[in-house]
Design a protein around this motif. Sequence first.
Motif, PDB file in Angstrom:
ATOM      1  N   ALA A  85       0.818  -1.221   0.000  1.00  0.00           N
ATOM      2  CA  ALA A  85       0.000   0.000   0.000  1.00  0.00           C
ATOM      3  C   ALA A  85       0.847   1.265   0.000  1.00  0.00           C
ATOM      4  N   MET A  86       2.017   1.230   0.637  1.00  0.00           N
ATOM      5  CA  MET A  86       2.772   2.473   0.851  1.00  0.00           C
ATOM      6  C   MET A  86       4.134   2.483   0.186  1.00  0.00           C
ATOM      7  N   PRO A 100       0.525   3.427  10.922  1.00  0.00           N
ATOM      8  CA  PRO A 100       0.015   3.652   9.580  1.00  0.00           C
ATOM      9  C   PRO A 100      -1.390   3.070   9.401  1.00  0.00           C
ATOM     10  N   LEU A 101      -2.148   3.711   8.536  1.00  0.00           N
ATOM     11  CA  LEU A 101      -3.513   3.297   8.187  1.00  0.00           C
ATOM     12  C   LEU A 101      -3.472   2.875   6.724  1.00  0.00           C
ATOM     13  N   ALA A 102      -3.826   1.653   6.431  1.00  0.00           N
ATOM     14  CA  ALA A 102      -3.768   1.204   5.026  1.00  0.00           C
ATOM     15  C   ALA A 102      -4.756   0.080   4.754  1.00  0.00           C
ATOM     16  N   VAL A 103      -5.192   0.066   3.509  1.00  0.00           N
ATOM     17  CA  VAL A 103      -6.084  -0.984   3.000  1.00  0.00           C
ATOM     18  C   VAL A 103      -5.379  -1.606   1.804  1.00  0.00           C
ATOM     19  N   LEU A 148      -8.335  -3.547  -2.761  1.00  0.00           N
ATOM     20  CA  LEU A 148      -9.637  -3.387  -2.095  1.00  0.00           C
ATOM     21  C   LEU A 148      -9.943  -1.931  -1.764  1.00  0.00           C
ATOM     22  N   LYS A 149      -9.176  -1.014  -2.342  1.00  0.00           N
ATOM     23  CA  LYS A 149      -9.373   0.414  -2.056  1.00  0.00           C
ATOM     24  C   LYS A 149     -10.773   0.868  -2.442  1.00  0.00           C
ATOM     25  N   SER A 150     -11.290   1.825  -1.694  1.00  0.00           N
ATOM     26  CA  SER A 150     -12.604   2.445  -1.958  1.00  0.00           C
ATOM     27  C   SER A 150     -13.762   1.462  -1.897  1.00  0.00           C
ATOM     28  N   ALA A 151     -13.566   0.369  -1.146  1.00  0.00           N
ATOM     29  CA  ALA A 151     -14.659  -0.594  -0.949  1.00  0.00           C
ATOM     30  C   ALA A 151     -15.386  -0.307   0.358  1.00  0.00           C
ATOM     31  N   GLY A 152     -14.964   0.748   1.066  1.00  0.00           N
ATOM     32  CA  GLY A 152     -15.646   1.112   2.296  1.00  0.00           C
ATOM     33  C   GLY A 152     -14.986   0.610   3.563  1.00  0.00           C
ATOM     34  N   ILE A 153     -13.832  -0.063   3.425  1.00  0.00           N
ATOM     35  CA  ILE A 153     -13.183  -0.611   4.624  1.00  0.00           C
ATOM     36  C   ILE A 153     -12.787   0.510   5.566  1.00  0.00           C
TER      37      ILE A 153
HETATM   38  C1  LIG Z   1      -6.360   5.823   2.817  1.00  0.00           C
HETATM   39  C2  LIG Z   1      -6.937   4.395   2.731  1.00  0.00           C
HETATM   40  C3  LIG Z   1      -6.628   3.652   4.021  1.00  0.00           C
HETATM   41  C4  LIG Z   1      -8.460   4.494   2.531  1.00  0.00           C
HETATM   42  O1  LIG Z   1      -8.992   3.163   2.600  1.00  0.00           O
HETATM   43  P1  LIG Z   1     -10.277   2.717   1.762  1.00  0.00           P
HETATM   44  O2  LIG Z   1     -10.767   1.419   2.274  1.00  0.00           O
HETATM   45  O3  LIG Z   1      -9.907   2.797   0.321  1.00  0.00           O
HETATM   46  O4  LIG Z   1     -11.279   3.863   2.129  1.00  0.00           O
HETATM   47  P2  LIG Z   1     -12.871   3.779   2.136  1.00  0.00           P
HETATM   48  O5  LIG Z   1     -13.345   3.008   0.933  1.00  0.00           O
HETATM   49  O6  LIG Z   1     -13.345   3.335   3.457  1.00  0.00           O
HETATM   50  O7  LIG Z   1     -13.210   5.287   1.993  1.00  0.00           O
HETATM   51  C5  LIG Z   1     -12.870   5.937   0.840  1.00  0.00           C
HETATM   52  C6  LIG Z   1     -12.979   7.412   1.196  1.00  0.00           C
HETATM   53  O8  LIG Z   1     -11.731   7.824   1.763  1.00  0.00           O
HETATM   54  C7  LIG Z   1     -11.223   8.912   1.008  1.00  0.00           C
HETATM   55  N1  LIG Z   1      -9.759   8.821   1.001  1.00  0.00           N
HETATM   56  C8  LIG Z   1      -8.999   7.881   0.423  1.00  0.00           C
HETATM   57  N2  LIG Z   1      -7.698   8.154   0.635  1.00  0.00           N
HETATM   58  C9  LIG Z   1      -7.654   9.297   1.380  1.00  0.00           C
HETATM   59  C10 LIG Z   1      -6.600  10.091   1.911  1.00  0.00           C
HETATM   60  N3  LIG Z   1      -5.303   9.760   1.748  1.00  0.00           N
HETATM   61  N4  LIG Z   1      -6.920  11.190   2.619  1.00  0.00           N
HETATM   62  C11 LIG Z   1      -8.227  11.549   2.800  1.00  0.00           C
HETATM   63  N5  LIG Z   1      -9.267  10.826   2.317  1.00  0.00           N
HETATM   64  C12 LIG Z   1      -8.970   9.727   1.606  1.00  0.00           C
HETATM   65  C13 LIG Z   1     -11.835   8.733  -0.369  1.00  0.00           C
HETATM   66  O9  LIG Z   1     -11.867   9.949  -1.062  1.00  0.00           O
HETATM   67  C14 LIG Z   1     -13.238   8.240  -0.024  1.00  0.00           C
HETATM   68  O10 LIG Z   1     -14.066   9.316   0.359  1.00  0.00           O
HETATM   69  P3  LIG Z   1     -15.622   9.344  -0.004  1.00  0.00           P
HETATM   70  O11 LIG Z   1     -16.228   8.121   0.629  1.00  0.00           O
HETATM   71  O12 LIG Z   1     -16.097  10.639   0.582  1.00  0.00           O
HETATM   72  O13 LIG Z   1     -15.676   9.294  -1.487  1.00  0.00           O
HETATM   73  C15 LIG Z   1      -6.372   3.619   1.508  1.00  0.00           C
HETATM   74  O14 LIG Z   1      -6.640   4.321   0.337  1.00  0.00           O
HETATM   75  C16 LIG Z   1      -4.887   3.336   1.598  1.00  0.00           C
HETATM   76  O15 LIG Z   1      -4.455   2.318   2.134  1.00  0.00           O
HETATM   77  N6  LIG Z   1      -4.041   4.254   1.022  1.00  0.00           N
HETATM   78  C17 LIG Z   1      -2.585   4.056   1.019  1.00  0.00           C
HETATM   79  C18 LIG Z   1      -1.988   4.256   2.395  1.00  0.00           C
HETATM   80  C19 LIG Z   1      -2.200   5.672   2.941  1.00  0.00           C
HETATM   81  O16 LIG Z   1      -2.008   6.658   2.237  1.00  0.00           O
HETATM   82  N7  LIG Z   1      -2.583   5.759   4.228  1.00  0.00           N
HETATM   83  C20 LIG Z   1      -2.818   7.021   4.887  1.00  0.00           C
HETATM   84  C21 LIG Z   1      -1.581   7.568   5.517  1.00  0.00           C
HETATM   85  S1  LIG Z   1      -0.928   6.539   6.802  1.00  0.00           S
END
Ligand SMILES: CC(C)(COP(=O)(O)OP(=O)(O)OC[C@H]1O[C@@H](n2cnc3c(N)ncnc32)[C@H](O)[C@@H]1OP(=O)(O)O)[C@@H](O)C(=O)NCCC(=O)NCCS
Length: 103
Positions: free
Chosen positions: A34-35, A91-94, A98-103
Motif C-alpha cells: 500500500a505504501m 500507519p492506516l492502510a487498505v 480493495l481500495k474504496s470498498a468502504g473498509i
Molecule cells: C487511505 C486508505 C486507508 C483508505 O482506505 P479505503 O478502504 O480505500 O477507504 P474507504 O473506501 O473506506 O473510503 C474511501 C474514502 O476515503 C477517502 N480517502 C482515500 N484516501 C484518502 C486520503 N489519503 N486522505 C483523505 N481521504 C482519503 C476517499 O476519497 C473516499 O471518500 P468518499 O467516501 O467521501 O468518497 C487507503 O486508500 C490506503 O491504504 N491508502 C494508502 C496508504 C495511505 O495513504 N494511508 C494514509 C496515511 S498513513
Amino acid sequence: MEMSVEIVAHAPAFAVVAETVADVAAREALLDRAMGPKRKTKSSEKLRRGRRPSEGLAFVARDASGGVAGTVRLWDVTLGEGGSSALLLGPLAVDPSLKSAGI
Ligand SMILES: CC(C)(COP(=O)(O)OP(=O)(O)OC[C@H]1O[C@@H](n2cnc3c(N)ncnc32)[C@H](O)[C@@H]1OP(=O)(O)O)[C@@H](O)C(=O)NCCC(=O)NCCS
C-alpha cells in the motif's frame, strides 16, 4: 473489567478486529504493497521506531476468509518535553486491490 469491542465496517464482508501476533507478517506485507518500499523512511515512522503500539489499539480488517485486508494502529506519544499524552495514528492502510470498498 475487561471489554471487548468488535467494529463491523460498512463493507459487509469485512470486520475490524484486534490484531493478533499471527497477523504481523501479513500486516507488514500489506503496508509494503500500500505504501511502497520507502515507507519506513517517513518522519512518522521515525517517531514510532523502537516503540510498541498503544495497548489494545492495533486493529486489522479481516476479509471473509480471515485474511488481513486493512491495518491501523495507535501509539502513545508525549507532546514536547513533559507535555501532555496523545495518540499518534498510523500507519492506516487498505490492500490496494480493495481500495474504496468502504473498509
Ligand atoms: C487511505 C486508505 C486507508 C483508505 O482506505 P479505503 O478502504 O480505500 O477507504 P474507504 O473506501 O473506506 O473510503 C474511501 C474514502 O476515503 C477517502 N480517502 C482515500 N484516501 C484518502 C486520503 N489519503 N486522505 C483523505 N481521504 C482519503 C476517499 O476519497 C473516499 O471518500 P468518499 O467516501 O467521501 O468518497 C487507503 O486508500 C490506503 O491504504 N491508502 C494508502 C496508504 C495511505 O495513504 N494511508 C494514509 C496515511 S498513513
